[in-house]
Design a protein around this motif. Sequence first.
Motif, PDB file in Angstrom:
ATOM      1  N   UNK A  77       0.931   3.988  -2.764  1.00  0.00           N
ATOM      2  CA  UNK A  77       0.672   5.375  -2.396  1.00  0.00           C
ATOM      3  C   UNK A  77       1.785   6.280  -2.916  1.00  0.00           C
ATOM      4  N   UNK A  78       3.010   5.795  -2.761  1.00  0.00           N
ATOM      5  CA  UNK A  78       4.157   6.569  -3.243  1.00  0.00           C
ATOM      6  C   UNK A  78       4.101   6.733  -4.752  1.00  0.00           C
ATOM      7  N   UNK A  82       0.821  -1.197   0.000  1.00  0.00           N
ATOM      8  CA  UNK A  82       0.000   0.000   0.000  1.00  0.00           C
ATOM      9  C   UNK A  82       0.857   1.250   0.000  1.00  0.00           C
ATOM     10  N   UNK A  83       1.898   1.228   0.811  1.00  0.00           N
ATOM     11  CA  UNK A  83       2.792   2.377   0.876  1.00  0.00           C
ATOM     12  C   UNK A  83       3.455   2.608  -0.472  1.00  0.00           C
ATOM     13  N   UNK A  91      -1.171  12.835   2.045  1.00  0.00           N
ATOM     14  CA  UNK A  91      -1.710  12.128   0.877  1.00  0.00           C
ATOM     15  C   UNK A  91      -2.576  10.940   1.279  1.00  0.00           C
ATOM     16  N   UNK A  92      -2.150  10.240   2.309  1.00  0.00           N
ATOM     17  CA  UNK A  92      -2.880   9.025   2.725  1.00  0.00           C
ATOM     18  C   UNK A  92      -4.265   9.363   3.253  1.00  0.00           C
ATOM     19  N   UNK A 125       1.413   9.235  -5.590  1.00  0.00           N
ATOM     20  CA  UNK A 125       1.879  10.605  -5.345  1.00  0.00           C
ATOM     21  C   UNK A 125       2.840  11.037  -6.438  1.00  0.00           C
ATOM     22  N   UNK A 148       2.192  15.688   0.329  1.00  0.00           N
ATOM     23  CA  UNK A 148       2.888  14.411   0.563  1.00  0.00           C
ATOM     24  C   UNK A 148       2.570  13.877   1.954  1.00  0.00           C
ATOM     25  N   UNK A 149       2.640  14.794   2.918  1.00  0.00           N
ATOM     26  CA  UNK A 149       2.404  14.365   4.306  1.00  0.00           C
ATOM     27  C   UNK A 149       0.968  13.895   4.522  1.00  0.00           C
ATOM     28  N   UNK A 167      -9.171  10.789   0.780  1.00  0.00           N
ATOM     29  CA  UNK A 167      -9.954   9.625   0.374  1.00  0.00           C
ATOM     30  C   UNK A 167     -10.221   9.620  -1.120  1.00  0.00           C
TER      31      UNK A 167
END
Lengths: 187, 238
Positions: free
Chosen positions: A19-20, A15-16, A63-64, A23, A60-61, A67
Amino acid sequence: MDALAASLPGTAVNDDAALAREFDACLADCPKLAYRVALGVLRNGADAEDVAQEAMLRAYRNFHRLRNRERFRGWIARTAWRLALDRLRAAGRREKRESAAAECSSEAKVEDLVASREFQRRLADAMDALPEKLRQVMVLAAIEGYNTREVATLLEIPEGTVRSRMFLARKQLAESLRCLVKNTPIG
Amino acid sequence: MSCEKYSNWLMGAALGALGDAEMAELRAHTAGCSHCRSEWETIRALVVAVDRGVEAMVAGEPSAQFVSRLRARIAEEPTPSAWPLFAWRQFGLATLAAAAATIAILLVRTAEHEHGPASVDVNTLTKIGQQSPVSRVSSLENTSANGNASRRHRGASAHGRPDFFSTEVLVPRGQMAAALVLSEGVSTGKIDGVQLARLAERSAEPLEWRALDIEPLAAPYPRVEAMKAANADDGDQN
């Protein structure tokens, strides 16, 4: 932490990474948007770039937490706008220009106006004099090629509201600058 | 008077806010009135100049070093695996495991009570909790052979409390309400517990990241209230 991550195959680590990657994809488009929004407020490339950097870093901080990724551009635009205003206020760069500048002292051909420094200065003053909501719509509309739907999406407000704000903003700007083109028909 | 009327229309016309009929009327007037025509052309050009001026104001690109500068700053940030998402995921897994264990135990208890042993294997489901490194779920019946659970179970029965109080499940802090609501749903048949248990068994598989809009919980929940009342009774007796 790595061991912990490894113990969860296919979950958090993937997931990370996803997500990266997501982004990373945003870096293709969003910095330009953030930069232009900031430029519309600050009118200084270096300052605008700093603000755009800060906006992207905040993105970036957080982003997670976003939704709905489709709203990311709007989030960036609004963040850049707010940061630019904060910077403007903090630095006290919003000069109070002399009201004498509002006097009509010159007339010029309309097609030369856009390039003239006088017009640009007066336009900048007129933009500063706009209420924030009108100014925000005007800046975003200019960035998006006056596409009201796009602006409505970015600001998450109805399209009709965008149209009415744009009308008021353009009317106010045009009336502020009317003296510069008084009785000067286009060639 | 006629020119004054049309003069007031000019700005609206230049901004595209005039209706078709009014626009046609204005055109007809400006065709025969040089003063208004000149004024109209001026205002129209001014609006165009304003639009172009604002466009020029926001035209520009960030420098070529923008992205590399940003990446350098991002590199100084916590690594992605330390993002709060990861913590959330851990918490989510713990909650899932707790919910699965709770449901499984409830199913087993209900089935035993009504039809003898249930087909759902509670140990299989409890493993889910054990597989999660952050899971705090434990059933006292499963974690040890000590007599606490059975003592509590017997004691509870003696007090006439429902069977589902006989097993203790430790739920992560803040997740009790969710676990109770879930068990309430299973007990009342609103949630297919067996299907949910099967889904929970697959929790070791890669999970898909999906945003959820969680509806506010509707109160009251009869069995939750019953549980609270039973706990209160228990406290009084102790």
